[in-house]
Design an enzyme around this catalytic site. Structure first.
Site, PDB file in Angstrom:
ATOM      1  N   ASP A  72      12.221   8.130 -16.950  1.00  0.00           N
ATOM      2  CA  ASP A  72      10.849   8.041 -17.432  1.00  0.00           C
ATOM      3  C   ASP A  72      10.799   7.091 -18.622  1.00  0.00           C
ATOM      4  O   ASP A  72      11.834   6.676 -19.148  1.00  0.00           O
ATOM      5  CB  ASP A  72      10.299   9.426 -17.814  1.00  0.00           C
ATOM      6  N   ASP A  74       8.939   6.344 -22.432  1.00  0.00           N
ATOM      7  CA  ASP A  74       8.174   6.840 -23.567  1.00  0.00           C
ATOM      8  C   ASP A  74       7.752   5.661 -24.441  1.00  0.00           C
ATOM      9  O   ASP A  74       8.443   4.636 -24.505  1.00  0.00           O
ATOM     10  CB  ASP A  74       8.998   7.819 -24.402  1.00  0.00           C
ATOM     11  N   ASP A 148      17.817  11.081 -33.297  1.00  0.00           N
ATOM     12  CA  ASP A 148      19.116  11.740 -33.390  1.00  0.00           C
ATOM     13  C   ASP A 148      20.302  10.779 -33.416  1.00  0.00           C
ATOM     14  O   ASP A 148      21.074  10.761 -34.372  1.00  0.00           O
ATOM     15  CB  ASP A 148      19.266  12.772 -32.258  1.00  0.00           C
TER      16      ASP A 148
END
Length: 449
Positions: A72, A74, A148
Site C-alpha cells: 500500500d 501512504d 521508528d
C-alpha cells in the site's frame, strides 16, 4: 571491521552537523515512477497544487528502493486532516490515537497523515512509557525524527522524483541494516510493537538489526504484554505474511517475544511432527506472498494451531467422547487459550473451526454429504488444508488429491468423480464387513495421528 565501525562512529560524533536532509535524485535512489500508485501520485499532486507539502512516505518508499512491490501507499503532508478532507470527494478522518485521512479511490485507500511531532513530556503515556495519545502535529523534520527506523523515514516526491532522507536511511537500506532513530530503549517503551517491526524488517529485507537497536529487545520483551491484543494480532499477521514467516518465528523465539505473541508455539513444536507441519504451512504462505497471491488469516492460524487441536481431539476421543463433539471441544479449548494473548477476530475463529471440522467429514463422506460439503464457503480452504496434511503424511495423498480434483472440477466432472467414488464405496463393504464385523461400530472418523 571493528576499526571501520569505530571510525564511522567517531566521524559522526565530531563531524559538522548536516544542514537539512539529503535530497537524492532518481539516478541515486532508483525508484521507477511507473511502479508508484497513480492514486498516491494524485493525492500528492492535489495537495501540492493547493500549496501544501506532500510526499509518499515510509514502507512504500523503502520497498520501491529495494525492488519490492509495496502493499500500500501512504502520504505525509503539512495539511491538517480537515484541510485534506476538504480537497477530496471521497475522504474520511479516522483514528483516535492520531487522526489521519483515508482518501478512497475505488478499491484503493491512500492513507494520508499530517506531519507529527516527536514524543514529549506533555504526551499521555502509561506507567511503562507507552504513548496513549499522539495528536501533536509537527514539521517535516520533526515527522522524520519521530519515525521508528531510518529506513522508514524516507519521503518520495513523485513530482520532482526526489527522495528526502533526514537520517541516512537510504545508506542503511543499501547496507541492509535496521537502525532505530533516537534512543532504542526509549523508542521501544513509547511503542513496544517497534520490537516486532525490527524483527520483521530484518527478515523481510535479509538485513541485520543494528546491535544498539537489538540489545534492548532481549530485556524489554515483556513490554509487549502491555499492547492491546487487537493491535498485536494485526502486527503478528503482518509478520507471518511478510514472505519470510519462519525466519520471523525463529527471531521471535531468539529474543523471547514468542511468549507474548504465540505462547503455544513452543508447545506446538514439541508435538510429534509439529515443527515440520508449521514449517510446511509457513512455506506455503511465503510462496503465495511472493507470487502476489492473497493469504487467508483463517487458514494460517488454523495451520499454526492444528497439531495442538489434533492432539487434544485424540485425547478427548480416547475418553469415550463422540469424535465430532470431541473435535469441537478440542478446538474451543485451543482457541480460547490462544486468544487470551492474541485477539484473533471472531470471524477468523469461525472460519478456522469450519476448516478443522471438515477434516473429519472428509473421512466419512458419502455422495449425498459430498454435494452439501461443496456448498460450504470454506470448502476450498478445507481441501487446501487436507493437502497440507497429506504433505505432512497425516492422511493418504491419493485421497487428498481426489478432493482437490473435485474442488477444481466443473459440475459435470464433479458428478462423474462422485459417481466413481460411490462405485468404489459400494464395492468395499463386502470385504470390509467380513473383516471388521465384530467392530463395525468403531467410528470411521477417528482422528488421524
Amino acid at each position: 571491521m571493528i576499526k571501520e565501525t569505530i571510525k564511522n562512529f567517531v566521524g559522526r560524533l565530531f563531524s559538522a552537523p548536516r544542514r537539512g536532509p539529503e535530497r537524492l535524485s532518481q539516478d541515486k535512489h532508483g525508484i521507477d515512477r511507473r511502479n508508484v500508485s497513480r492514486h498516491a501520485i494524485k493525492v500528492c499532486e492535489v495537495l501540492q497544487h493547493e500549496g501544501y507539502a506532500a510526499y509518499i512516505v515510509g514502507g512504500a518508499v523503502r520497498d520501491l528502493i529495494v525492488g519490492l512491490e509495496p502493499k500500500d501507499f501512504d502520504v505525509a503532508t503539512n495539511a491538517t486532516p480537515n484541510q485534506i478532507r476538504a480537497l477530496f470527494r471521497r475522504a474520511r478522518i479516522i483514528g483516535k490515537r492520531f487522526q489521519l485521512v483515508h482518501v478512497v479511490f475505488g478499491q484503493e485507500i491512500i492513507e494520508t497523515s499530517t506531519f507529527r511531532a516527536p514524543a514529549s513530556v506533555e504526551q499521555d503515556t502509561d506507567e511503562h512509557g507507552r504513548i496513549l495519545r499522539d495528536n501533536l502535529f509537527g514539521t517535516h523534520e520533526e515527522d522524520a525524527a519521530r519515525r521508528d527506523f531510518t529506513l522508514n523515514a524516507l519521503y518520495y516526491d513523485p513530482v520532482t522524483e526526489e527522495v528526502i532522507d533526514y537520517h541516512r536511511g537510504v545508506q542503511d537500506l543499501k547496507k541492509r541494516v535496521v537502525r532505530m532513530i533516537g534512543d532504542p530503549e526509549t523508542r521501544y517503551r513509547e511503542d513496544p510493537v517497534r520490537m516486532l517491526r525490527a524483527l520483521r524488517f530484518a527478515a523481510k529485507l535479509s538485513a541485520t538489526i543494528d546491535p544498539a537497536s537489538r540489545e534492548p529487545i532481549l530485556r524489554m520483551a515483556p513490554l509487549i504484554e502491555n499492547v492491546p491484543s487487537s493491535r498485536l494480532f494485526d502486527e503478528i499477521l503482518k509478520l507471518l505474511t511478510c514472505g519470510h514467516a519462519m525466519d520471523c518465528v525463529r527471531q521471535l523465539q531468539a529474543v523471547g517475544l514468542d511468549r507474548g505473541l504465540l505462547p503455544l508455539i513452543d508447545i506446538i513444536f514439541k508435538q510429534e511432527g509439529g515443527e515440520e507441519f508449521v514449517e510446511l504451512a509457513l512455506a506455503r504462505t511465503d510462496a503465495r506472498v511472493r507470487a502476489g497471491k492473497t493469504v487467508s488469516p483463517s487458514f494460517l492460524f488454523a495451520a499454526l494451531l492444528w497439531k495442538l487441536v489434533n492432539k487434544r481431539w485424540q485425547e478427548i476421543c480416547a475418553g469415550g467422547e463422540h469424535p465430532a463433539q470431541a473435535l469441537m471441544q478440542a478446538a474451543d479449548s485451543v482457541v480460547e487459550e490462544q486468544t487470551r494473548k492474541l485477539a484473533i477476530q471472531r470471524r477468523f475463529q469461525a472460519d478456522m473451526r469450519e476448516i478443522w471440522f471438515m477434516q473429519a467429514r472428509f473421512e466419512r463422506a458419502n455422495p449425498k454429504t459430498i454435494w452439501r460439503m461443496l456448498e460450504q464457503p470454506r470448502f476450498r480452504a478445507a481441501v487446501d488444508f487436507l493437502q497440507l496434511r497429506a504433505e505432512a503424511r497425516e492422511v493418504d495423498s491419493v485421497q487428498a488429491q481426489w478432493w482437490m480434483d473435485l474442488a477444481n472440477a466443473d459440475d459435470s466432472t464433479r458428478a462423474e468423480l462422485i459417481e466413481t467414488y460411490q462405485a468404489k464405496t459400494r464395492s468395499k463393504p463386502t470385504t470390509t464387513r467380513r473383516r471388521r464385523s465384530p467392530k463395525r461400530r468403531a467410528p470411521a472418523s477417528t482422528p488421524q495421528a
